[in-house]
Design a protein around this motif. Structure first.
Motif, mmCIF file in Angstrom:
data_model
loop_
_atom_site.group_PDB
_atom_site.id
_atom_site.type_symbol
_atom_site.label_atom_id
_atom_site.label_comp_id
_atom_site.label_asym_id
_atom_site.label_seq_id
_atom_site.Cartn_x
_atom_site.Cartn_y
_atom_site.Cartn_z
ATOM 1 N N GLN A 1 0.845 -1.197 0.000
ATOM 2 C CA GLN A 1 0.000 0.000 0.000
ATOM 3 C C GLN A 1 0.881 1.248 0.000
ATOM 4 O O GLN A 1 0.633 2.208 -0.736
ATOM 5 C CB GLN A 1 -0.909 0.017 1.239
ATOM 6 C CG GLN A 1 -1.995 -1.019 1.232
ATOM 7 C CD GLN A 1 -2.686 -1.173 2.582
ATOM 8 O OE1 GLN A 1 -2.209 -0.689 3.611
ATOM 9 N NE2 GLN A 1 -3.829 -1.856 2.599
ATOM 10 N N SER B 1 -4.329 7.512 -7.792
ATOM 11 C CA SER B 1 -5.482 7.651 -6.904
ATOM 12 C C SER B 1 -5.579 6.441 -5.982
ATOM 13 O O SER B 1 -4.937 5.425 -6.212
ATOM 14 C CB SER B 1 -6.766 7.787 -7.708
ATOM 15 O OG SER B 1 -7.220 6.520 -8.108
ATOM 16 N N THR B 2 -6.392 6.558 -4.950
ATOM 17 C CA THR B 2 -6.509 5.471 -3.972
ATOM 18 C C THR B 2 -7.096 4.229 -4.617
ATOM 19 O O THR B 2 -6.748 3.103 -4.238
ATOM 20 C CB THR B 2 -7.390 5.886 -2.771
ATOM 21 O OG1 THR B 2 -8.656 6.319 -3.250
ATOM 22 C CG2 THR B 2 -6.747 6.981 -1.954
ATOM 23 N N ASP C 1 -5.514 0.517 -4.589
ATOM 24 C CA ASP C 1 -6.302 -0.651 -4.169
ATOM 25 C C ASP C 1 -6.178 -1.770 -5.184
ATOM 26 O O ASP C 1 -5.936 -2.929 -4.830
ATOM 27 C CB ASP C 1 -7.795 -0.283 -4.044
ATOM 28 C CG ASP C 1 -8.093 0.497 -2.773
ATOM 29 O OD1 ASP C 1 -9.213 1.035 -2.652
ATOM 30 O OD2 ASP C 1 -7.208 0.583 -1.902
ATOM 31 N N TYR D 1 -2.571 -3.428 -4.972
ATOM 32 C CA TYR D 1 -2.171 -4.328 -3.903
ATOM 33 C C TYR D 1 -3.115 -5.524 -3.780
ATOM 34 O O TYR D 1 -2.688 -6.635 -3.462
ATOM 35 C CB TYR D 1 -1.979 -3.586 -2.569
ATOM 36 C CG TYR D 1 -3.199 -3.377 -1.692
ATOM 37 C CD1 TYR D 1 -3.941 -2.195 -1.736
ATOM 38 C CD2 TYR D 1 -3.604 -4.354 -0.788
ATOM 39 C CE1 TYR D 1 -5.032 -1.992 -0.924
ATOM 40 C CE2 TYR D 1 -4.713 -4.158 0.035
ATOM 41 C CZ TYR D 1 -5.422 -2.971 -0.047
ATOM 42 O OH TYR D 1 -6.519 -2.762 0.750
ATOM 43 N N ARG E 1 -12.577 13.144 -8.160
ATOM 44 C CA ARG E 1 -11.710 12.009 -7.807
ATOM 45 C C ARG E 1 -10.794 12.400 -6.644
ATOM 46 O O ARG E 1 -10.599 11.642 -5.709
ATOM 47 C CB ARG E 1 -10.885 11.613 -9.044
ATOM 48 C CG ARG E 1 -9.947 10.431 -8.847
ATOM 49 C CD ARG E 1 -10.668 9.126 -8.671
ATOM 50 N NE ARG E 1 -10.614 8.649 -7.300
ATOM 51 C CZ ARG E 1 -11.494 7.841 -6.714
ATOM 52 N NH1 ARG E 1 -12.517 7.388 -7.393
ATOM 53 N NH2 ARG E 1 -11.378 7.466 -5.469
ATOM 54 N N ASP F 1 -10.509 10.835 -2.924
ATOM 55 C CA ASP F 1 -9.245 10.340 -2.362
ATOM 56 C C ASP F 1 -8.995 10.980 -1.001
ATOM 57 O O ASP F 1 -8.588 10.310 -0.048
ATOM 58 C CB ASP F 1 -8.063 10.667 -3.301
ATOM 59 C CG ASP F 1 -7.998 9.725 -4.484
ATOM 60 O OD1 ASP F 1 -7.329 10.068 -5.478
ATOM 61 O OD2 ASP F 1 -8.610 8.641 -4.423
ATOM 62 N N ARG G 1 -11.336 9.522 1.492
ATOM 63 C CA ARG G 1 -10.962 8.141 1.821
ATOM 64 C C ARG G 1 -9.840 8.118 2.846
ATOM 65 O O ARG G 1 -9.886 7.413 3.847
ATOM 66 C CB ARG G 1 -10.552 7.439 0.542
ATOM 67 C CG ARG G 1 -9.527 6.307 0.624
ATOM 68 C CD ARG G 1 -10.030 5.064 1.216
ATOM 69 N NE ARG G 1 -9.123 3.958 1.239
ATOM 70 C CZ ARG G 1 -8.843 3.182 0.206
ATOM 71 N NH1 ARG G 1 -9.361 3.428 -0.977
ATOM 72 N NH2 ARG G 1 -8.025 2.152 0.344
ATOM 73 N N LEU G 2 -8.777 8.903 2.610
ATOM 74 C CA LEU G 2 -7.634 8.882 3.522
ATOM 75 C C LEU G 2 -8.036 9.420 4.892
ATOM 76 O O LEU G 2 -7.758 8.793 5.922
ATOM 77 C CB LEU G 2 -6.472 9.698 2.944
ATOM 78 C CG LEU G 2 -5.820 9.098 1.687
ATOM 79 C CD1 LEU G 2 -4.753 10.036 1.134
ATOM 80 C CD2 LEU G 2 -5.226 7.734 1.966
ATOM 81 N N TYR H 1 -5.727 1.080 6.098
ATOM 82 C CA TYR H 1 -5.923 1.785 4.827
ATOM 83 C C TYR H 1 -7.130 1.261 4.047
ATOM 84 O O TYR H 1 -7.646 1.918 3.161
ATOM 85 C CB TYR H 1 -4.647 1.615 3.985
ATOM 86 C CG TYR H 1 -4.701 2.204 2.607
ATOM 87 C CD1 TYR H 1 -5.002 1.407 1.505
ATOM 88 C CD2 TYR H 1 -4.427 3.541 2.381
ATOM 89 C CE1 TYR H 1 -5.031 1.938 0.226
ATOM 90 C CE2 TYR H 1 -4.454 4.083 1.110
ATOM 91 C CZ TYR H 1 -4.748 3.281 0.039
ATOM 92 O OH TYR H 1 -4.782 3.808 -1.226
ATOM 93 N N SER H 2 -7.566 0.060 4.390
ATOM 94 C CA SER H 2 -8.585 -0.606 3.568
ATOM 95 C C SER H 2 -9.966 0.027 3.701
ATOM 96 O O SER H 2 -10.375 0.433 4.790
ATOM 97 C CB SER H 2 -8.630 -2.071 3.981
ATOM 98 O OG SER H 2 -9.863 -2.615 3.649
#
Lengths: 344, 217
Positions: free
Chosen positions: A251, A262-263, A267, A270, B122, B126, B129-130, B151-152
């Motif tokens: 990650q 981007s996240t 994702d 990983y 976007r 992000d 999300r973080l 992080y998931s």
């Protein structure tokens, strides 16, 4: 067409013949995706003797492979194994010499940075512990290529040479994991790619070794341990690569060091790698199941070779059926499919 | 980004399950329909309703969508900032630089997204999300400082996040009675808007969740 039909005599297969008197069997690969079509022709028959009829089917299926009568029962039990598709898959790029060239070239290019990182590791880690001080990264790469070549020529490595190869791959994998764990690598991306390539190679080698070990030693071992004493230690690599610290490492690489923007991309990155670890581990385990079920090394090889030869033919047929007309497109598509199916 | 773009890239792109979840969260507490039944509300209808909400909000508060978005971004930062462990100070003679806690690395990454002049949808997702994953880890740690975090996306629980946001207090102001940070009594209000933005963003993030074929977190 959703009920499972039990067939005990060949007559029952007759309703499935198409207008060319051929049955088409769908073979599924990973993720239940269609991998190939197998055409089966039934010779006209009037006898009701089951064994004779099945022999005929078998002869049609294995025109050039010379499977003998005793493999009838073996094949009957094999087709019941749901996961046989997983093991007989040609999608593993490390399984044949021709396809492995692609990975080998990539690994050769990363060799310098890998050797540098491993050398640095030896300075950083003063006590040995799990870190092996002897490694032969080059040796592992070239031996693996050699092993695949020899299999193609039907002069495979001996059991002890295979064990050495598996051990060598295991050692290099452990080193690479340590390099990542101690955050030594200058080029983490190259390190991760190398690790996963090696993991594929290791999985394939382990499958081949298991096969040889089992058939060579089955009688001596009897009902006791069927697999090599080091097997559990070798399998622990997959567990290490599923630990939370390693997942966090992937990650972090995805978020801070890679070009992923981007996240969601991180994702995908990983999670795909975690999937691969699981898949490779499962292949080794499924292969062990298959070996025990088939119980005969000749049949196992024949089954594998048959699958590879026929895949080539059925790929071509599938394309024609899909109505792909343009010859250039066909050629390109064929090459791509063959590469993915990793046929030599 | 403008309001329409935000709604288009979030509400309108939800899966059926995601949309049902969003309806459940918004219709109970915030938005009501005078004539439509719950089951009759489609994505387009809800999108229109949310768009109208932001228009009314601008008329009542005098602040446009961008300003409300900035309040959301700023308030989230202020709340999460307090929960992140700081990088330990090193003395000048120490050759080795201190290890930055993982949570702080990701917090600073989120802040770097915040610094973009005009965020895309976007980027907003992000950022959310973080920050929300960091906040979720802090919640699970009883709001004590965190050095590491999960992080998931799977760790996110929208209802729990909203409940904790509702209980957030102002720090540093000494009063006899606790003052809550957010006052959501009024619908057309800065604070309620922040909650609505959070709910929409979080629903979208969870809807977009990547699932492994074999690997499940």
């Amino acid at each position: 067409m959703s009920k499972i039909i039990e067939v005990s005599i060949l007559d029952q297969l007759k309703p499935f013949l198409n207008d060319k008197n051929v049955i088409e069997i769908l073979i599924r690969g990973k993720n239940r995706r269609i991998k190939a079509f197998q055409k089966v022709a039934l010779n006209d028959f009037s006898q009701s003797e089951t064994k004779e009829l099945l022999e005929k089917v078998l002869n049609t299926l294995n025109k050039n492979t010379g499977l003998n009568e005793k493999s009838l029962d073996i094949l009957k039990s094999v087709v019941k194994l749901q996961n046989v598709g997983l093991v007989l898959n040609g999608l593993n790029l490390c399984a044949t010499a021709a396809a492995f060239v692609v990975i080998y070239n990539e690994l050769k290019e990363m060799k310098a940075s890998i050797m540098q990182a491993i050398a640095k590791l030896e300075q950083v880690v003063k006590q040995g512990n799990d870190v092996q001080n002897e490694f032969e990264f080059n040796k592992v790469l070239s031996e693996y290529t050699d092993m695949l070549d020899r299999r193609k020529l039907e002069k495979p490595y001996s059991e002890s040479k295979m064990r050495e190869l598996v051990d060598g791959e295991y050692n290099v994998l452990s080193l690479l994991i340590s390099v990542l764990q101690y955050d030594i690598a200058a080029d983490k991306g190259a390190m991760i790619t190398t690790l996963y390539s090696l993991l594929s190679m290791f999985s394939v080698s382990l499958c081949y070794f298991d096969e040889q070990y089992y058939f060579n030693n089955r009688e001596a071992l009897g009902d006791k341990e069927k697999w090599h004493a080091a097997h559990e230690r070798w399998m622990s690599i997959y567990d290490t690569l599923s630990e939370s610290w390693f997942i966090e490492l992937l990650q972090d690489y995805g978020t801070f060091d890679s070009t992923l923007d981007s996240t969601i991309s991180v994702d995908m990155y990983y999670i795909a790698l975690m999937d691969q670890v699981y898949e490779l581990r499962q292949e080794v385990l499924d292969n062990q199941d298959l070996i025990q079920t088939i119980g005969d090394i000749e049949s196992l090889h024949t089954l594998r070779n048959w699958n590879n030869d026929d895949i080539k033919k059925t790929l071509e047929d599938a394309l024609k059926k899909a109505g792909v007309d343009d010859p250039e497109a066909i050629k390109e598509y064929e090459e791509e499919m063959k590469k993915q199916a990793a046929v030599a | 980004m403008d309001c329409k773009e935000f709604i288009h890239e979030t509400v309108m792109t939800l899966s059926d399950d995601g949309f049902d979840h969003l309806k459940e969260l918004l219709l109970e507490e915030y938005l009501t329909f005078a004539f439509f039944d719950d089951t009759e509300i489609s994505k387009s209808i809800l999108a229109e309703k949310i768009f109208d909400y932001f228009e009314k909000l601008e008329l009542k508060t005098g602040k446009d969508f961008d300003k409300h978005l900035n309040s959301y971004i700023g308030d989230l930062d202020a709340i999460v900032k307090r929960c992140i462990a700081k990088t330990p100070q090193t003395k000048k003679k120490d050759a080795v630089s201190a290890d930055v806690p993982r949570a702080r690395k990701y917090y600073e990454k989120a802040c770097s997204i915040k610094s973009f002049r005009s965020m895309s949808v976007r980027q907003l997702l992000d950022y959310t999300r973080l920050m929300m994953c960091l906040y979720m880890s802090a919640i699970n740690n009883q709001h004590a400082e965190i050095k590491d975090f999960n992080y998931s996306v799977r760790c996110l629980n929208i209802e729990q996040i909203i409940a904790n946001l509702e209980n957030e207090q102002f720090i540093g102001i000494k009063t006899i009675v606790d003052i809550k940070r957010f006052d959501t009594k009024e619908l057309y209000d800065r604070d309620t808007c922040i909650f609505i933005l959070a709910i929409i963003a979080l629903t979208k993030i969870m809807d977009d969740q990547i699932q492994g074929d074999y690997y499940h977190e």
